[in-house]
Design a protein around this motif. Structure first.
Motif, PDB file in Angstrom:
ATOM      1  N   PRO A 138     -35.062  21.540  36.755  1.00 30.72           N
ATOM      2  CA  PRO A 138     -33.902  21.719  37.630  1.00 30.72           C
ATOM      3  C   PRO A 138     -32.626  21.969  36.835  1.00 30.72           C
ATOM      4  CG  PRO A 138     -34.527  19.411  37.505  1.00 30.72           C
ATOM      5  CD  PRO A 138     -35.606  20.182  36.815  1.00 30.72           C
ATOM      6  N   ASP A 139     -31.719  22.719  37.430  1.00 29.05           N
ATOM      7  CA  ASP A 139     -30.416  22.931  36.820  1.00 29.05           C
ATOM      8  C   ASP A 139     -29.615  21.634  36.930  1.00 29.05           C
ATOM      9  OD1 ASP A 139     -28.528  25.277  35.857  1.00 29.05           O
ATOM     10  OD2 ASP A 139     -27.336  23.978  37.157  1.00 29.05           O
ATOM     11  N   ALA A 140     -28.876  21.321  35.882  1.00 26.82           N
ATOM     12  CA  ALA A 140     -28.148  20.044  35.842  1.00 26.82           C
ATOM     13  C   ALA A 140     -27.142  19.920  36.980  1.00 26.82           C
ATOM     14  CB  ALA A 140     -27.449  19.883  34.496  1.00 26.82           C
ATOM     15  N   LEU A 141     -26.547  21.031  37.408  1.00 34.69           N
ATOM     16  CA  LEU A 141     -25.575  20.962  38.503  1.00 34.69           C
ATOM     17  C   LEU A 141     -26.223  20.631  39.837  1.00 34.69           C
ATOM     18  CD1 LEU A 141     -23.051  23.887  37.882  1.00 34.69           C
ATOM     19  CD2 LEU A 141     -22.592  21.429  37.814  1.00 34.69           C
ATOM     20  N   ALA A 142     -27.526  20.824  39.934  1.00 39.13           N
ATOM     21  CA  ALA A 142     -28.213  20.651  41.213  1.00 39.13           C
ATOM     22  C   ALA A 142     -29.055  19.378  41.271  1.00 39.13           C
ATOM     23  CB  ALA A 142     -29.102  21.860  41.486  1.00 39.13           C
ATOM     24  N   VAL A 143     -29.001  18.555  40.252  1.00 37.66           N
ATOM     25  CA  VAL A 143     -29.842  17.351  40.222  1.00 37.66           C
ATOM     26  C   VAL A 143     -29.337  16.319  41.225  1.00 37.66           C
ATOM     27  CG1 VAL A 143     -30.567  15.388  38.817  1.00 37.66           C
ATOM     28  CG2 VAL A 143     -30.625  17.680  37.863  1.00 37.66           C
ATOM     29  N   THR A 144     -30.231  15.854  42.091  1.00 42.25           N
ATOM     30  CA  THR A 144     -29.912  14.819  43.081  1.00 42.25           C
ATOM     31  C   THR A 144     -30.416  13.465  42.593  1.00 42.25           C
ATOM     32  OG1 THR A 144     -32.007  15.123  44.232  1.00 42.25           O
ATOM     33  CG2 THR A 144     -30.155  16.530  44.913  1.00 42.25           C
ATOM     34  N   VAL A 145     -30.073  12.423  43.315  1.00 39.93           N
ATOM     35  CA  VAL A 145     -30.561  11.088  42.966  1.00 39.93           C
ATOM     36  C   VAL A 145     -32.090  11.060  43.000  1.00 39.93           C
ATOM     37  CG1 VAL A 145     -30.634   8.662  43.650  1.00 39.93           C
ATOM     38  CG2 VAL A 145     -28.490   9.922  43.796  1.00 39.93           C
ATOM     39  N   ASP A 146     -32.675  11.602  44.060  1.00 35.38           N
ATOM     40  CA  ASP A 146     -34.133  11.595  44.172  1.00 35.38           C
ATOM     41  C   ASP A 146     -34.775  12.394  43.053  1.00 35.38           C
ATOM     42  OD1 ASP A 146     -34.020  10.008  46.408  1.00 35.38           O
ATOM     43  OD2 ASP A 146     -34.210  11.662  47.827  1.00 35.38           O
ATOM     44  N   LEU A 185     -37.601  12.601  37.701  1.00 35.46           N
ATOM     45  CA  LEU A 185     -37.594  12.973  36.287  1.00 35.46           C
ATOM     46  C   LEU A 185     -37.725  11.747  35.398  1.00 35.46           C
ATOM     47  CD1 LEU A 185     -34.761  15.649  36.433  1.00 35.46           C
ATOM     48  CD2 LEU A 185     -37.202  16.085  36.091  1.00 35.46           C
ATOM     49  N   ILE A 186     -37.048  10.677  35.764  1.00 30.74           N
ATOM     50  CA  ILE A 186     -37.134   9.442  34.980  1.00 30.74           C
ATOM     51  C   ILE A 186     -38.552   8.887  35.018  1.00 30.74           C
ATOM     52  CG2 ILE A 186     -36.388   7.021  34.890  1.00 30.74           C
ATOM     53  CD1 ILE A 186     -33.612   8.006  35.812  1.00 30.74           C
ATOM     54  N   VAL A 229     -36.469  18.720  30.816  1.00 29.61           N
ATOM     55  CA  VAL A 229     -36.139  17.732  31.846  1.00 29.61           C
ATOM     56  C   VAL A 229     -35.182  18.355  32.853  1.00 29.61           C
ATOM     57  CG1 VAL A 229     -35.084  15.490  32.315  1.00 29.61           C
ATOM     58  CG2 VAL A 229     -36.499  15.813  30.270  1.00 29.61           C
ATOM     59  N   MET A 230     -34.050  18.846  32.371  1.00 25.24           N
ATOM     60  CA  MET A 230     -33.090  19.571  33.202  1.00 25.24           C
ATOM     61  C   MET A 230     -32.371  20.582  32.327  1.00 25.24           C
ATOM     62  SD  MET A 230     -30.055  16.783  33.887  1.00 25.24           S
ATOM     63  CE  MET A 230     -31.144  15.363  34.078  1.00 25.24           C
ATOM     64  N   ARG A 231     -31.898  21.646  32.940  1.00 23.80           N
ATOM     65  CA  ARG A 231     -31.326  22.755  32.185  1.00 23.80           C
ATOM     66  C   ARG A 231     -29.801  22.696  32.153  1.00 23.80           C
ATOM     67  NH1 ARG A 231     -31.946  26.931  35.242  1.00 23.80           N
ATOM     68  NH2 ARG A 231     -33.096  25.952  36.944  1.00 23.80           N
ATOM     69  N   GLY A 232     -29.254  22.920  30.959  1.00 20.66           N
ATOM     70  CA  GLY A 232     -27.821  23.166  30.855  1.00 20.66           C
ATOM     71  C   GLY A 232     -27.023  22.191  30.018  1.00 20.66           C
ATOM     72  N   ILE A 233     -27.485  20.946  29.891  1.00 16.90           N
ATOM     73  CA  ILE A 233     -26.709  19.931  29.171  1.00 16.90           C
ATOM     74  C   ILE A 233     -27.084  19.953  27.693  1.00 16.90           C
ATOM     75  CG2 ILE A 233     -26.197  17.469  28.961  1.00 16.90           C
ATOM     76  CD1 ILE A 233     -26.962  17.185  31.914  1.00 16.90           C
ATOM     77  N   GLY A 234     -26.072  19.909  26.843  1.00 14.99           N
ATOM     78  CA  GLY A 234     -26.276  19.833  25.407  1.00 14.99           C
ATOM     79  C   GLY A 234     -25.635  18.587  24.831  1.00 14.99           C
ATOM     80  N   ASN A 235     -25.437  18.602  23.548  1.00 13.57           N
ATOM     81  CA  ASN A 235     -24.982  17.422  22.819  1.00 13.57           C
ATOM     82  C   ASN A 235     -23.645  16.876  23.336  1.00 13.57           C
ATOM     83  OD1 ASN A 235     -25.097  15.476  20.783  1.00 13.57           O
ATOM     84  ND2 ASN A 235     -23.957  16.758  19.346  1.00 13.57           N
ATOM     85  N   ALA A 236     -22.663  17.747  23.461  1.00 18.27           N
ATOM     86  CA  ALA A 236     -21.316  17.291  23.817  1.00 18.27           C
ATOM     87  C   ALA A 236     -21.269  16.685  25.210  1.00 18.27           C
ATOM     88  CB  ALA A 236     -20.330  18.448  23.702  1.00 18.27           C
ATOM     89  N   TYR A 237     -21.821  17.409  26.193  1.00 16.32           N
ATOM     90  CA  TYR A 237     -21.689  16.925  27.568  1.00 16.32           C
ATOM     91  C   TYR A 237     -22.636  15.781  27.888  1.00 16.32           C
ATOM     92  CZ  TYR A 237     -18.284  20.500  28.155  1.00 16.32           C
ATOM     93  OH  TYR A 237     -17.150  21.255  28.000  1.00 16.32           O
ATOM     94  N   ALA A 238     -23.712  15.628  27.134  1.00 15.34           N
ATOM     95  CA  ALA A 238     -24.528  14.416  27.290  1.00 15.34           C
ATOM     96  C   ALA A 238     -23.692  13.185  26.954  1.00 15.34           C
ATOM     97  CB  ALA A 238     -25.761  14.493  26.390  1.00 15.34           C
ATOM     98  N   ASP A 239     -22.931  13.279  25.873  1.00 16.94           N
ATOM     99  CA  ASP A 239     -22.076  12.142  25.484  1.00 16.94           C
ATOM    100  C   ASP A 239     -21.033  11.845  26.553  1.00 16.94           C
ATOM    101  OD1 ASP A 239     -23.516  12.003  23.156  1.00 16.94           O
ATOM    102  OD2 ASP A 239     -21.906  12.732  21.852  1.00 16.94           O
ATOM    103  N   GLU A 240     -20.408  12.896  27.087  1.00 19.57           N
ATOM    104  CA  GLU A 240     -19.380  12.705  28.109  1.00 19.57           C
ATOM    105  C   GLU A 240     -19.967  12.087  29.375  1.00 19.57           C
ATOM    106  OE1 GLU A 240     -15.897  13.476  27.759  1.00 19.57           O
ATOM    107  OE2 GLU A 240     -16.642  13.456  25.695  1.00 19.57           O
ATOM    108  N   ILE A 253     -23.323  13.365  36.424  1.00 22.74           N
ATOM    109  CA  ILE A 253     -23.802  14.618  35.812  1.00 22.74           C
ATOM    110  C   ILE A 253     -23.042  15.821  36.370  1.00 22.74           C
ATOM    111  CG2 ILE A 253     -25.765  16.173  35.599  1.00 22.74           C
ATOM    112  CD1 ILE A 253     -27.557  13.672  35.336  1.00 22.74           C
ATOM    113  N   PRO A 254     -23.071  16.075  37.686  1.00 24.29           N
ATOM    114  CA  PRO A 254     -22.322  17.236  38.177  1.00 24.29           C
ATOM    115  C   PRO A 254     -20.814  17.055  38.090  1.00 24.29           C
ATOM    116  CG  PRO A 254     -23.263  16.015  40.012  1.00 24.29           C
ATOM    117  CD  PRO A 254     -23.828  15.416  38.771  1.00 24.29           C
TER     118      PRO A 254
END
Length: 259
Positions: free
Chosen positions: A126-134, A139-140, A157-168, A196-197
């Motif tokens: 899934p795209d990171a912007l579209a990930v829901t709680v369910d 995924l977990i 796992v999900m598409r789009g997040i890299g090093n910098a935004y994972a930390d944020e 995340i979004p």
């Protein structure tokens, strides 16, 4: 490496400037990593119109009028340049010339950028912007032993997040990057799904404010913890720096460890 917020802005700007243009020429640099021959790429794109430009995780997709799709992954240092003088662009890896005498250049000083024509794609995460709680809970359940930092940056796992935004994201959710995903309480998972979004959208707006026409480079000066120029977080806690999941990671002791 450009991440989802960077690429979202790149794509919006590219779409405005190359959509509906007819391709006149295609030239590949000798170091371009390509899944077909340069001749095949040129034959597939020449005399065709660019229908639209989209982001696909950390890749950019150019949808061509004949149904072909060109994927570009900028990797660590790649970027796009739209110019009337393509020969003056340093480190060109791919040059697409249009009938209006402008060109789209993929430039990359480290020659790591990847281009692919109609590649076979694995089952899409899934795209990171579209990930829901369910979706996040699902995924977990698949990766319960993954550490939080590794989980967020894994494109499977999900598409789009890299090093910098994972930390944020993890700082905003107050989750230690060393936490095990399967140990997160339900409420913490809900918070993470919210952050995340929220962080990604905040970053998109921040990038547009600083450089609305950007198609290359990274703007990181607004980041709150993944920022070498900052010593403390916005709440005043010291920012810690550690190698986690083979990435330089920034976090604070406000982030709870779940193990």
């Amino acid at each position: 490496m450009p991440e989802l917020p960077d690429l979202t802005v790149f794509v919006e700007n590219l779409d405005k400037r190359v959509t509906k243009k007819k391709i006149k020429s295609v030239r590949c640099g000798s170091n371009l990593r390509l899944n077909v021959s340069p001749m095949m790429l040129a034959e597939s794109l020449q005399a065709q119109v660019v229908d639209t430009v989209e982001r696909w995780g950390k890749e950019v997709r150019f949808l061509i009028g004949n149904g072909r799709v060109l994927y570009v992954h900028l990797m660590l240092t790649g970027g796009f340049v739209i110019t009337g003088t393509p020969d003056k662009v340093p480190f060109p890896q791919l040059v697409i010339g249009f009938e209006d005498d402008t060109s789209l250049v993929v430039t990359d000083e480290k020659a790591m950028a990847i281009a692919a024509l109609d590649p076979e794609k694995p089952e899409a995460s899934p795209d990171a912007l579209a990930v829901t709680v369910d979706e996040l809970k699902r995924l977990i359940s698949r990766f319960p032993k993954a550490k939080a930092k590794a989980f967020l940056i894994d494109q499977k796992v999900m598409r789009g997040i890299g090093n910098a935004y994972a930390d944020e994201i993890l700082w905003e959710a107050r989750i230690s990057p060393l936490s095990l995903m399967g140990k997160l309480p339900p409420r913490t998972i809900e918070v993470l799904a919210e952050k995340i979004p929220a962080v990604l959208q905040w970053a998109i707006v921040s990038i547009k404010e600083r450089n609305p026409g950007i198609t290359a480079g990274e703007i990181r000066d607004f980041l709150q913890v993944h920022n070498p120029s900052r010593k403390t977080s916005p709440t005043g806690r010291p920012i810690l720096k550690e190698k986690i999941a083979q990435k330089t990671t920034y976090y604070t002791d406000e982030q709870k460890l779940y193990v």
